[in-house]
Design an enzyme around this catalytic site. Structure first.
Site, short mmCIF file in Angstrom:
data_model
loop_
_atom_site.label_atom_id
_atom_site.label_comp_id
_atom_site.label_asym_id
_atom_site.label_seq_id
_atom_site.Cartn_x
_atom_site.Cartn_y
_atom_site.Cartn_z
N HIS A 247 -46.49 14.53 -33.25
CA HIS A 247 -47.16 14.18 -33.45
C HIS A 247 -46.64 14.06 -34.76
O HIS A 247 -45.95 14.75 -35.52
CB HIS A 247 -48.08 15.52 -33.66
CG HIS A 247 -49.60 15.08 -33.04
ND1 HIS A 247 -50.25 16.03 -33.32
CD2 HIS A 247 -50.35 14.43 -33.11
CE1 HIS A 247 -51.78 15.52 -31.88
NE2 HIS A 247 -51.49 14.52 -31.82
N ASP B 124 -47.43 15.63 -38.47
CA ASP B 124 -47.42 16.10 -39.34
C ASP B 124 -45.95 17.26 -38.90
O ASP B 124 -45.62 18.13 -39.77
CB ASP B 124 -48.63 17.08 -39.02
CG ASP B 124 -48.94 18.06 -37.64
OD1 ASP B 124 -48.99 17.23 -37.25
OD2 ASP B 124 -49.41 18.74 -37.97
#
Length: 361
Positions: A115, A117
């Site tokens: 992901h 982030d």
């Protein structure tokens, strides 16, 4: 009237002169203080005074949601003289530097999943490990299938910048052979959910699969050193594999999302006419664990301590912590702490610790 004006003018001149002298004095004092601080801090190893053991640096306790006090997901671990980084969220490397993490001693980095982030600070991490450590080989990075593509893209993106660094600082500091990332993708034998991925210098790091569907594979990690252990859940729901891998761990670092708070945000977005944002908030509810569920995992595993990270939603004030935690403190017999950037937990080698709050700096 003229006397008053004349007297007032003198007072004004005195005030202005005094203010100017004060500013000069302030500049001198400021430079003296800066010089003293520089001599005490710059170029020193803040970790040198730490006792042998596992030291856990919370360098990023945030999520993709904007949070002025929390960087993207990141955990630094110092095991003896060996440093490791788990995930590299945006802004986290600067938090690590402020905490005095020994970047030059970094042996490897690990990704829980891909992901954005968790990876958007990889470029800065790669450069810091390279330059600060004067590396002669690329930094090893372990992660799920896809890590090679991600790390290769960051290396490509920073290739031009690396040439500037070499030209500016010279090959003694910026050895071109040390630039980049050497990726190793973690794959599991059929039917197995765990695998030792690093073993050197008394440090054992075990990767394990967790449930973060539709993100697959997603990993957690357990680090063992000198009779102490830290287990990192990665992003996951309440998962039996985490319970198994965190068995009798000294510290469980587990992600947490408060569903009631996120639902309130989803409703607010919908009421304010932003249906797309409302859907995003609704979508993230089913692939994260709540604080209470994280506490249940810690209790079932017999963990000594629990720190919550990847905090969703952002908490602008500590006043909100009890609402965020909900029933978590009642579900775990040990300490439950809402993680904050800058916290460090020290686990001295082969010693028993009584309370997490006594270990937090």
């Amino acid at each position: 009237m003229r006397k008053w004006l004349w007297g007032g003018g003198i007072v004004a001149v005195v005030i202005i002169a005094g203010w100017g002298a004060l500013r000069l004095l302030q500049a001198d004092i400021g430079m003296t203080l800066f010089e003293r601080q520089a001599k005490e801090i710059v170029g020193t190893d803040a970790s040198a005074a730490l006792e042998n053991g596992l030291h856990v640096y919370l360098c990023g306790t945030g999520s993709p949601l904007p949070d002025p006090s929390r960087a993207g997901p990141c955990l630094g671990i110092l095991a003896g003289q060996s440093a490791f980084i788990f995930d590299a969220g945006s802004g986290s490397m600067r938090k690590l530097a402020r905490m005095g993490f020994p970047m030059g001693q970094t042996k490897a980095a690990f990704l829980t999943h891909l992901h954005s982030d968790h990876i958007d600070g990889l470029g800065e991490m790669m450069l810091q490990a390279w330059i600060v450590g004067s590396r002669s080989t690329p930094l090893p990075i372990y992660g799920p299938v896809g890590t090679q593509q991600v790390s290769g893209s960051f290396v490509s993106a920073y290739q031009i910048d690396s040439q500037y660094r070499v030209a500016h600082h010279g090959e003694k500091v910026a050895n071109p052979q040390g630039f980049g990332l050497a990726s190793e993708e973690i794959e599991f034998e059929e039917g197995r959910r765990q695998k030792v991925v690093y073993e050197a210098g008394g440090v054992t790091i075990t990767a394990f699969l967790v449930n973060h569907e539709p993100v697959e594979p997603a990993l957690g990690y357990r680090v063992d050193y000198a009779g102490r252990s830290v287990t990192i859940s990665g992003d996951t729901i309440k998962d039996d594999t985490v319970i198994l891998m965190a068995r009798d761990t000294d510290l469980l670092v587990h992600e947490a999302l408060n569903r009631d708070m996120v639902l309130l945000m989803a409703d607010a977005a919908k009421d304010n006419g932003n249906s797309s944002l409302s859907k995003i908030f609704s979508d993230i509810l089913d692939y994260h664990a709540s604080p209470a569920e994280a506490a249940e995992v810690a209790e079932s595993a017999g963990a000594g301590m629990l720190v919550l990270t990847h905090i969703v939603p952002p908490l602008p004030s500590r006043f909100l912590y009890p609402a965020f935690l909900g029933e978590a403190p009642d579900r775990f017999s040990g300490d439950v702490v809402v993680g904050e950037d800058g916290m460090m937990v020290s686990l001295p080698a082969k010693k028993q610790t009584q309370s997490l709050r006594q270990l937090l700096n």
